[in-house]
Motif scaffolding. Structure first.
Motif: not given
Length: 834
Positions: A554-563, A606-614
Motif C-alpha cells: 500500500a502507498d498513501t500519497l498526500s499533498i497540501l499538508d495532508d489535505r 476542503p476545510v480543517s474540520n471536514v473530511s470527505l472520503y471514499g
C-alpha cells in the motif's frame, strides 16, 4: 457439530469460519416511498426519546459550567500544596482527589483574592509538574504526562500533520467515550479525520461506565451492528454488521486474527475496542468469519502513574464478581511496563435456572526504547454455562411463533457449555531510521469447547417444535503471524507512506463429531425435556485444517499538508482448506483458491474540520463446509469475493463529531433450503445503505453516542429468479441506537444515562414469508463519584438493560435459525482506586 449453528452452517468449522451471510427472504416488498417516511419518523421518535433527559436538563449543565468559571473569594494559606488543595476543596465544594506522594514536599504561596476555580488551580499547580484532570465530575490531580521519545522519533523530519502523532490518535475525543483514531492493519494507526473508512474506537472509560462484559456490549452502541446471540447469557457472540454476519472468531487482538477467544471475548484487559464497518481483508488479512466488518481489540499497557484498581460487581439474578487491575512501570525512564487484570464472576443469570461462571486473566508486558518497542500478551478465559440456550428454526412456510418471555428457558436443565481459551502473542517494532520501520508479530491460541445442547427445529405457530439433544467436544488450535516494513519519503511535493506486509493464519480443528443424544416433541411455552443422557467417553480426532496466506502493498500519497490523501493497495490472498473423516482420517473435501484484490481510498479536507472520503475495497472469503444435518453434508461451498463502494463525510466541531456514510456491498449468497434440506450458494446479496453516527460532548456534562442506519438488502441472481428482489434475512431496513449522558446539576458527581435501540421488521427466510416483529428497547443507568475516608476515589455504577423487558427474535443471516433476546438485566459495580 460446532455450536448452535451447526445444524445450518458447519461441520468442521469454528466460530471464526461461518460464511459472512446467507440470505433468505420473500414477502411483499415495501416500496421506497412507503419505507422512507416510516423510517424517518421512527428515527425522529427514537432520537427524541433518547435525548429527552439531556434536552430537558440542558440548563442545569450550563449552570454547572458557569459555576466552574464563576469568581469566588478564596483564602488559602501559604505552606504545603496538600493543605492548600484541601482548603480549596472545602471552600469551593468540589470533589478533589490526589495521591499524597505527588504533592509531598511541594509548597505554594498564599492566595487571598477573588478568582475563578480554574485560575486558583492554575496558580497552585504552576511549576509543580502536576495538572488537574476532570473525571466524571470530580477533579483529579495527576502528573503531567511525559511524551516518550519512542512516540516522537518516527515523526522527526516528517511533514505529517500533528493529528497523526500516536499520542493524539489514542487520545479520547471530547466526552471520553471514543478515541480520536484507530489501528487500521497495514495502514497503521490513523486519526479519524485521516481514515477513509467508517471506524469507531470505544475507550476503556466506555467499557467501565457501561459495565460491558463482552465485545457484544460495546458494539451495541452502533446502529449498524446488531447482536445475533444474547450478549452475555449465551455462550458465544455473532454480529450482524451492515446486514452481513461476522463471527466472534473474527475478532482481532492487536491486529492479529486467531488470538482472541473463539466464542465470546470478554473485555477485561482491553483498552480500546475498534470497529470498522465493511469488508476489511485488505487491511487485516482474510477474515476467518465473514466480511461484514472488522473488530480489533487493543490491550492495556501500564501508564507512567502506578495503578491499583478493584471492582466489585453484581449482575442479576445473583452473579457476583471481583476484578483487579494493576499497572506498574520500571526503569530509569519507565521503559518496562507490566499490566495485569484478573476477574472471577459466578452465579445465576437473568434467565431462570441458568447459571454461569467466568474466570479470566490477562498479562501485558512491554518495553519502549528509543528505537525498539516490544510487547507480550497472555490471556486465559473460562466460561461455563449451565442450562445454556441454543437456536430454534421455524417449519417451512409457517409464521414464526410469538416469542416466549426471555427469562424463561425451554432448554433441558442439564444442557451445558464449557469453554476454555488460552492465548499469547509477541510483537516487536524497530526503527531502522526515522523514516524506516520494520515490525513482526505472532501468536497462538487454543480452545477447548464442550457442549451438550438442545437444538429446536420445525417450530409451529403454536410453539410446538422438535427438540434434539446433541453432544460435541471440539478443539481449535490457531497460529497466526505477520511481518511488515513501513517507509515514508517524498517525491517532489508528494509525501509517501509505503508499507509491505505478509500474513499467515492456520486453524486446526479436532472433534468427536456430532453425537445425537435423543429427541422429543416439546413446546416453547410449556417445554418437556429429554431425559438426561449418559455421556460416553470420547476422544477428539482431526476434523479440518484451514490456512490463509496474504501479501499486501500500500502507498498513501498526500499533498497540501495532508489535505488530500490517496491510498492505493493490493493484496494477494490465498485459502487452503481440508476436511477429514474423524474416524478414518481420510480427506473428505478440500480446495485451494486465491485472488488478487485491490483497494483504493481517498480523503479530501476542503476545510480543517471536514473530511470527505471514499473507498473501493474487495475481500476474499472462505466458503462454508456444510453441516452434518443437511443432505449435502460435507460439501465445501466455493470461496467468494465481496466488494464495497463507500463515500462519506466526517465533521469535527471540536466537541462533537459526526460521520455520514453511503455504502454499496455485494457478495455471494448461501441459503438453507428446508424443503430439500440442503445448504447451497444461491445468487448474490446486495446491501445498500446510509449511516449517520455522532459522538462527543457538545456542552459540558452532556455527551452523545449513537446513530442511525437505513438499509436496503436485496437478493439478486437467485436460482430461476424465484427470490430476486426479496429482502435478505436478518437485514432490517431501519436501525437506530442513540444514547446520552448527563452530569446532573442538582447533585455533584452524579451522572445519568439512557440509550434507545430500535430495529424494524426483518425476515427469517429467503421467501420472505416468515417475518420477525420490530423491537425497541431502553437502557438506563447512573454513576456516582465520591471520596472515601481514606482518600481513595470510589465510583458507583448502576445500569438496567432492556428496562421494559422487550422480548424479540433475532435471526442468523442466511441460516434462518432464531435466537432470543436478552431479558431485563440489572448491573451494579463499585470501583475504588488505591
Amino acid at each position: 457439530m460446532r455450536n448452535h449453528h451447526n445444524d445450518h452452517v458447519g461441520n468442521g468449522v469454528d466460530c471464526g469460519n461461518v460464511m459472512s451471510h446467507f440470505p433468505m427472504s420473500k414477502h411483499q416488498q415495501v416500496s421506497t416511498r412507503q419505507f422512507l417516511p416510516r423510517t424517518i419518523s421512527a428515527a425522529i421518535q427514537a432520537l427524541l426519546l433518547s435525548g429527552a433527559i439531556a434536552t430537558l436538563n440542558l440548563s442545569y449543565s450550563v449552570s454547572a459550567y458557569a459555576a466552574d468559571s464563576q469568581v469566588h473569594a478564596y483564602n488559602l494559606p501559604a505552606g504545603s500544596l496538600e493543605d492548600s488543595l484541601n482548603a480549596l476543596a472545602k471552600q469551593s465544594g468540589i470533589t478533589l482527589t490526589f495521591d499524597p506522594a505527588l504533592v509531598k514536599g511541594k509548597t505554594v504561596p498564599a492566595i487571598n483574592s477573588q478568582l475563578s476555580r480554574q485560575l486558583v488551580l492554575q496558580r497552585l499547580l504552576e511549576g509543580t509538574g502536576l495538572e488537574p484532570i476532570t473525571q466524571d465530575g470530580a477533579i483529579v490531580i495527576k502528573r503531567i504526562a511525559i511524551v516518550n521519545k519512542a512516540d516522537t522519533l518516527p515523526e522527526v523530519a516528517v511533514s505529517a500533520a500533528a493529528s497523526q502523532l500516536p499520542g493524539d490518535i489514542s487520545k479520547p475525543y471530547a466526552g471520553g467515550q471514543v478515541a480520536r483514531g484507530a489501528k487500521l492493519g497495514v495502514l497503521g494507526e490513523r486519526d479519524m479525520m485521516d481514515t477513509p473508512f467508517a471506524v469507531t474506537s470505544y475507550t476503556a472509560k466506555t467499557i467501565q461506565n457501561q459495565q460491558a462484559q463482552s465485545v457484544a456490549d460495546l458494539v451495541a452502541n452502533d446502529a449498524s451492528i446488531r447482536n445475533v446471540d444474547p450478549s452475555n447469557s449465551g455462550y458465544s457472540n455473532f454480529f450482524n454488521i451492515r446486514g452481513f454476519l461476522l463471527g466472534n472468531g473474527s475478532i482481532a487482538l492487536n491486529g492479529l486474527y486467531g488470538i482472541a477467544p473463539n466464542n465470546q471475548s470478554t473485555v477485561i484487559g482491553i483498552e480500546r475496542v475498534e470497529v470498522l464497518k465493511g469488508p476489511a481483508a485488505f487491511l487485516y488479512g482474510i477474515s476467518p468469519s465473514g466480511t461484514g466488518g472488522a473488530i480489533n481489540l487493543v490491550t492495556k499497557r501500564a501508564d507512567d502513574q502506578p495503578l491499583t484498581q478493584l471492582t466489585t460487581s453484581y449482575i442479576s439474578d445473583s452473579q457476583i464478581g471481583q476484578q483487579m487491575d494493576i499497572g506498574r512501570r520500571f526503569g530509569e525512564n519507565k521503559e518496562f511496563g507490566v499490566r495485569a487484570n484478573v476477574l472471577y464472576r459466578g452465579g445465576d443469570t437473568a434467565v431462570d435456572d441458568q447459571s454461569q461462571r467466568l474466570r479470566t486473566g490477562t498479562l501485558g508486558l512491554d518495553y519502549r526504547g528509543d528505537r525498539v518497542r516490544l510487547s507480550m500478551d497472555y490471556g486465559y478465559q473460562e466460561i461455563n454455562t449451565d442450562r445454556a440456550n441454543s437456536t430454534i428454526s421455524a417449519a417451512t412456510g409457517v409464521p414464526v411463533a410469538d416469542i416466549p418471555n426471555a427469562n424463561k428457558s425451554y432448554a433441558s436443565p442439564w444442557n451445558k457449555v464449557e469453554l476454555r481459551d488460552s492465548y499469547g502473542m509477541l510483537r516487536g517494532e524497530f526503527d531502522i531510521t526515522p523514516d524506516l520501520n520494520i515490525y513482526v508479530a505472532g501468536g497462538k491460541s487454543h480452545t477447548d469447547w464442550k457442549q451438550i445442547l438442545d437444538f429446536g427445529s420445525s417450530m409451529q405457530t403454536n410453539g410446538n417444535f422438535l427438540n434434539r439433544s446433541q453432544l460435541n467436544y471440539t478443539g481449535i488450535d490457531r497460529t497466526t503471524a505477520e511481518l511488515g516494513i513501513r517507509s515514508q519519503f517524498e517525491t517532489g511535493p508528494i509525501h509517501h507512506q509505503v508499507v509491505l506486509n505478509a500474513t499467515t493464519y492456520e486453524a486446526v480443528r479436532t472433534s468427536v463429531g456430532s453425537i445425537q443424544l435423543g429427541s422429543r416433541q416439546s413446546n416453547i411455552y410449556n417445554p418437556s425435556f429429554n431425559a438426561q443422557p449418559v455421556i460416553p467417553s470420547l476422544s477428539r480426532k482431526k476434523a479440518s485444517d484451514t490456512d490463509f496466506y496474504g501479501y499486501a502493498i500500500a502507498d498513501t500519497l498526500s499533498i497540501l499538508d495532508d489535505r488530500i490523501q490517496l491510498t492505493l493497495g493490493l493484496r494477494q490472498q490465498e485459502i487452503k482448506a481440508e476436511n477429514y473423516n474423524i474416524v478414518t482420517g481420510a480427506t473428505t473435501s478440500e480446495y485451494r483458491e486465491s485472488a488478487l484484490t485491490p483497494s483504493v481510498s481517498i480523503v479530501v479536507k476542503p476545510v480543517s474540520n471536514v473530511s470527505l472520503y471514499g473507498n473501493y475495497i474487495e475481500a476474499l472469503q472462505q466458503g462454508t463446509t456444510v453441516g452434518a444435518t443437511y443432505n449435502n453434508s460435507g460439501q465445501v461451498l466455493s470461496p467468494y469475493v465481496s466488494k464495497q463502494h463507500e463515500v462519506g463525510a466526517k465533521v469535527d466541531w471540536g466537541k462533537l463529531a459526526a460521520t455520514l456514510s453511503v455504502f454499496h456491498i455485494t457478495q455471494a449468497s448461501a441459503i438453507a433450503n428446508t424443503a430439500t434440506n440442503t445448504f447451497t450458494v444461491d445468487g448474490e446479496q446486495r446491501n445498500r445503505g446510509i449511516e449517520l453516527n455522532v459522538f462527543g460532548e457538545p456542552w459540558q456534562g452532556i455527551r452523545f453516542l449513537g446513530g442511525i442506519m437505513l438499509l436496503d438488502a436485496d437478493l439478486t441472481k437467485t436460482a430461476n429468479g424465484i427470490n430476486n428482489g426479496n429482502m435478505a434475512t436478518g437485514a432490517a431496513r431501519t436501525n437506530i441506537t442513540f444514547g446520552g449522558e448527563w452530569d446532573t446539576g442538582f447533585l455533584d458527581n452524579l451522572t445519568l444515562n439512557a440509550r434507545v435501540n430500535y430495529t424494524s421488521k426483518q425476515y427469517a427466510d429467503a421467501g420472505n414469508t416468515q417475518s420477525l416483529d420490530s423491537w425497541t428497547t431502553l437502557d438506563i443507568g447512573a454513576r456516582y463519584l465520591t471520596m472515601v475516608a481514606s482518600g481513595q476515589m470510589l465510583t458507583l455504577r448502576a445500569n438496567i438493560r432492556n428496562l421494559f423487558e422487550e422480548n424479540y427474535w433475532t435471526t442468523f443471516p442466511g441460516a434462518g435459525t432464531l435466537n432470543r433476546s436478552d431479558p431485563r438485566t440489572l448491573l451494579l459495580s463499585a470501583t475504588i482506586d488505591f
